[in-house]
Write an enzyme that holds these catalytic residues in place. Structure first.
Site, PDB file in Angstrom:
ATOM      1  N   ASP A  57      14.100  68.646 100.317  1.00  0.00           N
ATOM      2  CA  ASP A  57      15.065  67.957 101.185  1.00  0.00           C
ATOM      3  C   ASP A  57      16.070  67.190 100.340  1.00  0.00           C
ATOM      4  OD1 ASP A  57      16.146  67.416 103.641  1.00  0.00           O
ATOM      5  OD2 ASP A  57      14.859  65.701 104.067  1.00  0.00           O
ATOM      6  N   GLU A  60      11.943  63.333 110.935  1.00  0.00           N
ATOM      7  CA  GLU A  60      12.242  62.928 109.556  1.00  0.00           C
ATOM      8  C   GLU A  60      13.466  62.032 109.492  1.00  0.00           C
ATOM      9  OE1 GLU A  60      13.874  62.666 105.666  1.00  0.00           O
ATOM     10  OE2 GLU A  60      14.870  63.696 107.323  1.00  0.00           O
ATOM     11  N   GLU A  61      14.419  62.293 110.403  1.00  0.00           N
ATOM     12  CA  GLU A  61      15.701  61.591 110.287  1.00  0.00           C
ATOM     13  C   GLU A  61      15.625  60.122 110.687  1.00  0.00           C
ATOM     14  OE1 GLU A  61      18.100  62.774 108.757  1.00  0.00           O
ATOM     15  OE2 GLU A  61      17.928  64.961 108.834  1.00  0.00           O
ATOM     16  N   HIS A  75      11.440  69.707 107.491  1.00  0.00           N
ATOM     17  CA  HIS A  75      11.516  69.074 108.812  1.00  0.00           C
ATOM     18  C   HIS A  75      12.414  69.823 109.793  1.00  0.00           C
ATOM     19  CE1 HIS A  75      15.500  67.045 108.330  1.00  0.00           C
ATOM     20  NE2 HIS A  75      15.164  66.937 107.061  1.00  0.00           N
ATOM     21  N   ASP A  98      13.757  68.337 112.721  1.00  0.00           N
ATOM     22  CA  ASP A  98      14.751  67.552 113.451  1.00  0.00           C
ATOM     23  C   ASP A  98      16.056  67.443 112.672  1.00  0.00           C
ATOM     24  OD1 ASP A  98      13.199  65.943 111.628  1.00  0.00           O
ATOM     25  OD2 ASP A  98      14.204  64.187 112.439  1.00  0.00           O
TER      26      ASP A  98
HETATM   27 ZN   LIG Z   1      16.591  66.277 105.662  1.00  0.00          ZN
END
Ligand SMILES: [Zn+2]
Length: 417
Positions: A188, A161-162, A94, A96
């Site tokens: 991640d 994603e966050e 990701h 972001d």
């Molecule tokens: Zn992450």
């Protein structure tokens, strides 16, 4: 026939390029609107150019509409190197980041990356820039060596994603980018020696419990209903009951059981001689994927009703947040074996499969019916001040991704059958 040795050598040769590419990326803020940012558009533009130079057959943008950001879109970059089968092996990363917090507390400014003692400092360096650049250069090395593969190799570089993945992974799942039977790696999550592969999560349930009794003088408690007494009895009975009723264990988790913990409790009355009329507390549950989180919630409400009848107090149970866990991904299939073998080859550690307390986007894939594996090598400094990525980890993880993709997509080309 190209060899694994050649592959690893070309990745070593990309070391400076990878530092440069990650450095460029970290200069561009990519923060979602809920975190006060303007989205990932600028970062995606830079990434797209980078991806275009990595030898894929096609690079496609999937833009999710989002009125809250300046250009009204949240970009997702999807790149594919086609194989003879449509079955795709994905690495999903990701763009972001979380917001930097107090800028004055950073030793190195979060958007001015600095390389110090083999560590590249900057916001988003570990989460998730390292894996993004590593997977990209792993694919580049393969694309330069192998013309066609058995399976399709795919990279998805996603937004949002966050804060929930509605405009990122969930959007791509809805768009049909991932297909049944695809293999998915989500780098991640990881530990410093790269020895843990995350294959499962517990469901997370956060509850707020409000007990309404009747305030009165402490010398005449019978005139009131002591909310703290009811709340405490309810809480301990409930937690013991849940631990027993949902008592299975699973060895891949640490701890192996579901956990049911009281956490925050609000202050009641300010003086010692008053019986409190209200008690408010919070509960944090981490539940093994064997159980349905909604069913646990029903049990909580049933016991609350029982205590209401018994005590005359009102007990309200509010669901602050529930994240259900998808089924654990299998550990005896080709996807897992290929990852274990790639880690052993490159990192020389014996990886173990683990379940964690909750929180990676691999779970979104598991909920959607895919097997998903989370692995990378990191010092676990995501979301902290002075976040960094070790250059050795960028290079090492790129090698693992390259060997992994080679064994799943190009096994005969690399003699990995
Ligand atoms: Zn992450």
């Amino acid at each position: 026939m190209p060899s694994v040795e050649q592959l690893l050598t070309s990745i070593d040769g990309y070391r400076e390029d990878m530092i440069g590419a990650l450095g460029e990326l970290l200069r561009i803020p990519a923060i979602g609107p809920e975190n006060g940012g303007d989205g990932e558009f600028e970062g995606a533009r830079y990434l797209r150019e980078l991806v275009e130079r990595c030898g894929f057959d096609d690079v496609e943008m999937f833009d999710a509409l989002d009125e809250r950001v300046r250009l009204r879109l949240r970009p997702n970059v999807v790149a594919k190197k086609r194989g003879s089968s449509d079955q795709t092996v994905w690495i999903v990363t990701h763009m972001d980041t979380v917001p930097p917090g107090d800028l004055d507390t950073w030793n190195y400014p979060p958007f001015s990356p600095r390389l110090v003692d083999g560590k590249l400092y900057g916001l988003g360096s570990e989460d998730n820039g390292q894996a993004m650049i590593a997977s990209l250069f792993a694919a580049k090395a393969l694309n330069e060596l192998s013309p066609a593969g058995r399976r399709t190799m795919g990279l998805a570089i996603v937004a949002d994603e966050e804060r929930g993945s509605e405009k990122g992974i969930k959007f791509l799942i809805r768009e049909g980018v991932f297909r049944s039977g695809d293999i998915i790696y989500v780098p991640d999550y990881g530990v410093p020696d790269g020895s843990v592969i995350e294959v499962a999560e517990k469901s997370l349930v956060w509850l707020k419990v409000t007990v309404e009794g009747k305030q009165t003088h402490a010398s005449t408690p019978a005139k009131g209903i002591n909310a703290m007494k009811v709340g405490s009895r309810f809480m301990t009975f409930l937690l013991d009951h849940l631990a027993e009723k949902y008592g299975k264990t699973s060895e891949i988790f640490m701890p192996p059981n579901s956990t049911f913990e009281p956490t925050k409790r609000l202050q009641t009355v300010g003086n010692i001689n008053t019986v409190p009329g209200e008690d408010v507390f919070y509960l944090d549950f981490r539940i093994l994927p064997d159980y349905d989180a909604e069913e646990v919630l029903k049990t909580v409400k049933k016991i609350a009703r029982l205590f209401e009848e018994r005590t005359g107090a009102d007990i309200t149970v509010e669901n602050e947040q529930t994240t259900s866990a998808g089924p654990p991904s299998p550990t005896d299939n080709e996807a897992m074996k290929a990852l274990v073998s790639a880690i052993k080859t490159v990192r020389e550690v014996e990886p173990v499969a683990r379940g964690i307390g909750g929180g990676t986007c691999a779970n979104l894939f598991r909920l959607a019916g895919f097997d998903a594996y989370a692995w990378q090598t990191v010092d676990e400094v995501a979301h902290s001040i002075n976040e960094y990525s070790k250059v050795d980890n960028i290079v090492g993880d790129a090698k693992v991704f390259a060997v992994l993709m080679a064994s799943l997509c190009y096994p005969s080309e690399f003699g990995l059958e």
